[in-house]
Enzyme design. Structure first.
Site, short mmCIF file in Angstrom:
data_model
loop_
_atom_site.label_atom_id
_atom_site.label_comp_id
_atom_site.label_asym_id
_atom_site.label_seq_id
_atom_site.Cartn_x
_atom_site.Cartn_y
_atom_site.Cartn_z
N ASP A 37 -83.52 50.23 -32.48
CA ASP A 37 -83.47 49.18 -33.50
C ASP A 37 -83.45 47.77 -32.91
O ASP A 37 -83.08 47.57 -31.75
CB ASP A 37 -82.18 49.33 -34.32
CG ASP A 37 -82.24 50.50 -35.29
OD1 ASP A 37 -83.16 51.33 -35.18
OD2 ASP A 37 -81.35 50.58 -36.15
N ASP A 38 -83.80 46.83 -33.74
CA ASP A 38 -83.57 45.38 -33.54
C ASP A 38 -84.54 44.70 -32.59
O ASP A 38 -84.38 43.52 -32.28
CB ASP A 38 -82.13 45.07 -33.07
CG ASP A 38 -81.08 45.56 -34.05
OD1 ASP A 38 -81.45 45.94 -35.18
OD2 ASP A 38 -79.90 45.56 -33.69
N HIS A 88 -87.36 47.43 -40.07
CA HIS A 88 -85.93 47.13 -40.07
C HIS A 88 -85.67 45.83 -40.83
O HIS A 88 -84.61 45.21 -40.70
CB HIS A 88 -85.45 47.01 -38.62
CG HIS A 88 -83.97 47.15 -38.41
ND1 HIS A 88 -83.19 48.07 -39.08
CD2 HIS A 88 -83.11 46.49 -37.58
CE1 HIS A 88 -81.93 47.95 -38.68
NE2 HIS A 88 -81.85 47.01 -37.78
N HIS A 92 -82.28 40.13 -39.48
CA HIS A 92 -81.18 41.09 -39.51
C HIS A 92 -80.10 40.59 -40.47
O HIS A 92 -78.99 40.26 -40.07
CB HIS A 92 -80.62 41.28 -38.10
CG HIS A 92 -80.06 42.64 -37.87
ND1 HIS A 92 -78.76 42.97 -38.19
CD2 HIS A 92 -80.62 43.77 -37.38
CE1 HIS A 92 -78.56 44.24 -37.88
NE2 HIS A 92 -79.66 44.75 -37.39
N HIS A 183 -80.52 50.90 -29.39
CA HIS A 183 -80.98 49.53 -29.66
C HIS A 183 -81.80 49.01 -28.48
O HIS A 183 -81.32 49.04 -27.35
CB HIS A 183 -79.78 48.62 -29.92
CG HIS A 183 -79.06 48.98 -31.18
ND1 HIS A 183 -78.17 50.02 -31.24
CD2 HIS A 183 -79.13 48.46 -32.43
CE1 HIS A 183 -77.72 50.12 -32.48
NE2 HIS A 183 -78.27 49.19 -33.22
NI NI Z 1 -80.11 46.61 -36.61
#
Ligand code: NI
Length: 222
Positions: A37-38, A88, A92, A183
Protein backbone atom coordinates in the site's frame (compact mmCIF):
# COMPACT_ATOMS: atom_id res chain seq x y z
CA UNK A 1 -29.77 -4.66 -28.92
CA UNK A 2 -28.32 -2.16 -26.52
CA UNK A 3 -31.30 -2.63 -24.21
CA UNK A 4 -30.71 -6.36 -23.90
CA UNK A 5 -27.11 -5.74 -22.95
CA UNK A 6 -28.11 -3.10 -20.45
CA UNK A 7 -30.67 -5.23 -18.64
CA UNK A 8 -28.60 -8.32 -17.97
CA UNK A 9 -25.87 -6.88 -15.70
CA UNK A 10 -28.33 -5.17 -13.34
CA UNK A 11 -29.58 -8.49 -12.01
CA UNK A 12 -26.04 -9.86 -11.90
CA UNK A 13 -24.84 -6.98 -9.75
CA UNK A 14 -27.21 -7.83 -6.91
CA UNK A 15 -28.29 -4.24 -6.30
CA UNK A 16 -29.28 -4.79 -2.69
CA UNK A 17 -26.11 -6.45 -1.53
CA UNK A 18 -24.03 -4.41 0.87
CA UNK A 19 -20.43 -4.10 -0.16
CA UNK A 20 -18.49 -6.27 2.30
CA UNK A 21 -14.70 -6.36 2.31
CA UNK A 22 -12.74 -9.42 1.27
CA UNK A 23 -10.25 -10.34 4.02
CA UNK A 24 -9.12 -13.68 2.64
CA UNK A 25 -10.53 -16.67 0.78
CA UNK A 26 -11.24 -20.18 1.94
CA UNK A 27 -9.05 -22.66 0.14
CA UNK A 28 -7.00 -25.79 0.78
CA UNK A 29 -4.40 -24.63 -1.72
CA UNK A 30 -1.28 -23.08 -0.30
CA UNK A 31 -1.64 -19.72 -1.99
CA UNK A 32 -1.27 -16.22 -0.56
CA UNK A 33 -1.49 -12.72 -2.00
CA UNK A 34 1.22 -10.17 -1.21
CA UNK A 35 -0.12 -6.62 -1.27
CA UNK A 36 1.68 -3.28 -0.95
CA UNK A 37 0.00 0.00 0.00
CA UNK A 38 0.67 3.73 -0.20
CA UNK A 39 3.16 3.79 -3.10
CA UNK A 40 4.65 4.19 -5.50
CA UNK A 41 7.67 5.37 -3.55
CA UNK A 42 10.58 6.57 -5.71
CA UNK A 43 13.23 4.63 -3.75
CA UNK A 44 11.60 1.57 -2.23
CA UNK A 45 9.01 0.54 -4.78
CA UNK A 46 11.70 -0.11 -7.44
CA UNK A 47 13.72 -2.14 -4.92
CA UNK A 48 10.64 -4.15 -4.00
CA UNK A 49 9.90 -4.68 -7.71
CA UNK A 50 13.46 -5.95 -8.21
CA UNK A 51 13.10 -8.40 -5.33
CA UNK A 52 9.79 -9.66 -6.69
CA UNK A 53 11.31 -10.01 -10.17
CA UNK A 54 14.36 -11.88 -8.90
CA UNK A 55 12.05 -14.37 -7.21
CA UNK A 56 9.40 -14.54 -9.92
CA UNK A 57 6.70 -13.43 -7.50
CA UNK A 58 3.58 -11.48 -8.56
CA UNK A 59 2.05 -8.96 -6.16
CA UNK A 60 -0.72 -6.40 -5.95
CA UNK A 61 0.03 -2.72 -5.37
CA UNK A 62 -2.71 -0.54 -3.90
CA UNK A 63 -1.37 2.75 -5.16
CA UNK A 64 -2.30 6.33 -4.36
CA UNK A 65 -3.32 8.33 -7.42
CA UNK A 66 -1.27 11.33 -6.24
CA UNK A 67 1.88 9.19 -5.99
CA UNK A 68 1.18 7.50 -9.32
CA UNK A 69 1.03 10.93 -10.93
CA UNK A 70 4.45 11.77 -9.51
CA UNK A 71 6.07 8.47 -10.52
CA UNK A 72 4.28 7.18 -13.63
CA UNK A 73 7.24 5.14 -14.85
CA UNK A 74 7.03 2.97 -11.72
CA UNK A 75 3.34 2.31 -12.45
CA UNK A 76 4.22 1.22 -15.99
CA UNK A 77 6.97 -0.99 -14.57
CA UNK A 78 4.49 -2.70 -12.22
CA UNK A 79 2.09 -3.28 -15.06
CA UNK A 80 4.70 -4.60 -17.50
CA UNK A 81 6.12 -6.92 -14.86
CA UNK A 82 2.71 -8.57 -14.49
CA UNK A 83 1.78 -7.17 -11.10
CA UNK A 84 -1.72 -6.04 -10.32
CA UNK A 85 -2.50 -2.40 -9.66
CA UNK A 86 -5.17 -1.74 -7.06
CA UNK A 87 -6.77 1.56 -6.08
CA UNK A 88 -6.02 3.17 -2.69
CA UNK A 89 -7.67 6.51 -3.47
CA UNK A 90 -6.02 9.69 -4.67
CA UNK A 91 -4.80 11.05 -1.33
CA UNK A 92 -4.45 9.13 1.92
CA UNK A 93 -7.49 10.83 3.46
CA UNK A 94 -9.26 9.98 6.69
CA UNK A 95 -12.38 8.47 5.15
CA UNK A 96 -14.40 9.19 8.30
CA UNK A 97 -14.39 12.79 7.13
CA UNK A 98 -15.38 12.20 3.50
CA UNK A 99 -18.84 12.03 1.97
CA UNK A 100 -19.94 9.23 -0.33
CA UNK A 101 -19.41 11.51 -3.31
CA UNK A 102 -15.89 12.41 -2.17
CA UNK A 103 -14.92 8.77 -1.70
CA UNK A 104 -16.34 8.00 -5.14
CA UNK A 105 -14.33 10.86 -6.64
CA UNK A 106 -11.14 9.63 -4.93
CA UNK A 107 -11.59 6.20 -6.50
CA UNK A 108 -12.50 7.47 -9.98
CA UNK A 109 -9.74 10.08 -10.06
CA UNK A 110 -7.19 7.39 -9.25
CA UNK A 111 -8.73 5.02 -11.79
CA UNK A 112 -8.40 7.68 -14.47
CA UNK A 113 -4.80 8.42 -13.44
CA UNK A 114 -3.80 4.75 -13.71
CA UNK A 115 -5.68 4.32 -16.98
CA UNK A 116 -3.83 7.24 -18.52
CA UNK A 117 -0.45 6.01 -17.31
CA UNK A 118 -0.70 2.26 -17.82
CA UNK A 119 -3.80 1.68 -19.95
CA UNK A 120 -5.48 -0.54 -17.38
CA UNK A 121 -8.61 -0.09 -15.29
CA UNK A 122 -8.27 -0.65 -11.57
CA UNK A 123 -11.04 -2.82 -10.13
CA UNK A 124 -10.05 -3.39 -6.51
CA UNK A 125 -10.22 -0.73 -3.83
CA UNK A 126 -8.54 -0.75 -0.45
CA UNK A 127 -9.65 2.16 1.73
CA UNK A 128 -6.85 4.19 3.39
CA UNK A 129 -6.41 3.07 6.98
CA UNK A 130 -8.91 0.30 6.33
CA UNK A 131 -11.71 2.72 7.24
CA UNK A 132 -15.10 1.49 6.11
CA UNK A 133 -18.11 3.72 6.69
CA UNK A 134 -21.56 3.53 5.17
CA UNK A 135 -20.51 6.20 2.70
CA UNK A 136 -17.44 4.18 1.74
CA UNK A 137 -19.54 1.06 1.17
CA UNK A 138 -22.05 2.96 -0.94
CA UNK A 139 -19.35 4.67 -2.99
CA UNK A 140 -17.53 1.40 -3.65
CA UNK A 141 -20.79 -0.26 -4.63
CA UNK A 142 -21.47 2.50 -7.15
CA UNK A 143 -18.04 2.03 -8.72
CA UNK A 144 -18.58 -1.74 -9.01
CA UNK A 145 -15.20 -2.32 -7.37
CA UNK A 146 -14.40 -5.12 -4.97
CA UNK A 147 -13.48 -3.91 -1.50
CA UNK A 148 -10.23 -5.57 -0.51
CA UNK A 149 -8.96 -5.84 3.04
CA UNK A 150 -6.30 -8.17 4.44
CA UNK A 151 -6.02 -11.05 6.89
CA UNK A 152 -2.34 -10.85 7.85
CA UNK A 153 -0.98 -7.53 9.09
CA UNK A 154 2.67 -7.48 10.23
CA UNK A 155 2.36 -3.71 10.88
CA UNK A 156 5.45 -3.20 8.75
CA UNK A 157 4.83 0.57 8.64
CA UNK A 158 5.73 0.92 12.31
CA UNK A 159 9.27 2.14 12.97
CA UNK A 160 9.37 -0.24 15.92
CA UNK A 161 9.16 -3.26 13.62
CA UNK A 162 12.43 -4.76 12.44
CA UNK A 163 12.59 -7.13 9.45
CA UNK A 164 12.90 -10.09 11.84
CA UNK A 165 9.75 -9.06 13.70
CA UNK A 166 7.86 -8.59 10.43
CA UNK A 167 8.98 -12.00 9.15
CA UNK A 168 8.02 -13.76 12.39
CA UNK A 169 4.67 -12.02 12.57
CA UNK A 170 3.72 -13.27 9.09
CA UNK A 171 5.17 -16.74 9.64
CA UNK A 172 3.18 -17.26 12.80
CA UNK A 173 -0.20 -16.35 11.38
CA UNK A 174 -0.16 -17.18 7.66
CA UNK A 175 -2.63 -19.77 6.34
CA UNK A 176 -3.76 -20.75 2.81
CA UNK A 177 -5.86 -18.06 1.14
CA UNK A 178 -4.51 -15.14 3.18
CA UNK A 179 -4.02 -11.58 1.97
CA UNK A 180 -0.83 -10.13 3.46
CA UNK A 181 -0.53 -6.39 4.00
CA UNK A 182 2.76 -4.57 3.41
CA UNK A 183 3.65 -0.98 2.60
CA UNK A 184 5.93 0.21 -0.19
CA UNK A 185 5.17 3.81 0.81
CA UNK A 186 5.84 5.10 4.33
CA UNK A 187 8.75 5.38 6.71
CA UNK A 188 9.82 1.82 7.44
CA UNK A 189 10.21 0.30 3.97
CA UNK A 190 13.84 -0.58 4.52
CA UNK A 191 12.65 -3.24 6.97
CA UNK A 192 9.80 -4.25 4.68
CA UNK A 193 12.27 -4.81 1.84
CA UNK A 194 14.55 -6.91 4.03
CA UNK A 195 11.63 -8.92 5.36
CA UNK A 196 10.25 -9.52 1.87
CA UNK A 197 13.19 -11.60 0.61
CA UNK A 198 13.23 -13.70 3.77
CA UNK A 199 9.49 -14.23 3.67
CA UNK A 200 9.42 -15.26 0.02
CA UNK A 201 12.10 -17.89 0.73
CA UNK A 202 10.45 -19.03 3.95
CA UNK A 203 6.91 -19.33 2.56
CA UNK A 204 8.18 -21.06 -0.59
CA UNK A 205 9.97 -23.64 1.52
CA UNK A 206 6.61 -24.26 3.24
CA UNK A 207 5.06 -24.89 -0.18
CA UNK A 208 3.27 -21.58 -0.64
CA UNK A 209 2.66 -19.98 -4.03
CA UNK A 210 2.11 -16.28 -4.55
CA UNK A 211 -0.86 -14.93 -6.48
CA UNK A 212 -2.41 -11.56 -7.31
CA UNK A 213 -5.75 -10.47 -5.85
CA UNK A 214 -7.47 -11.36 -9.16
CA UNK A 215 -6.00 -14.84 -9.09
CA UNK A 216 -6.97 -15.26 -5.44
CA UNK A 217 -10.58 -14.21 -6.08
CA UNK A 218 -10.71 -16.44 -9.14
CA UNK A 219 -9.65 -19.33 -6.95
CA UNK A 220 -12.43 -18.51 -4.49
CA UNK A 221 -14.99 -18.53 -7.29
CA UNK A 222 -13.85 -21.80 -8.87
NI1 NI B 1 -2.66 3.20 3.21
Amino acid sequence: MAAAILFAPVAALGKNEIEEPVHRINTQKKIVALTFDDGPDPVYTPLILETLHKNGVPATFFVLGSQANKYPSIIRWMQKAGHEIGNHGYEHHDLNKLTEQQVYDEIKRTEETIRKIAGVFTQYYRPPGGVITHDVQNAVQTTGYDLIYWSVDPRDWSLKRTAAVIVNSVKQSVTPGDIILFHDGGLNQKQTLKALQQLISELRSQGYKFVTISQLLHEAAS
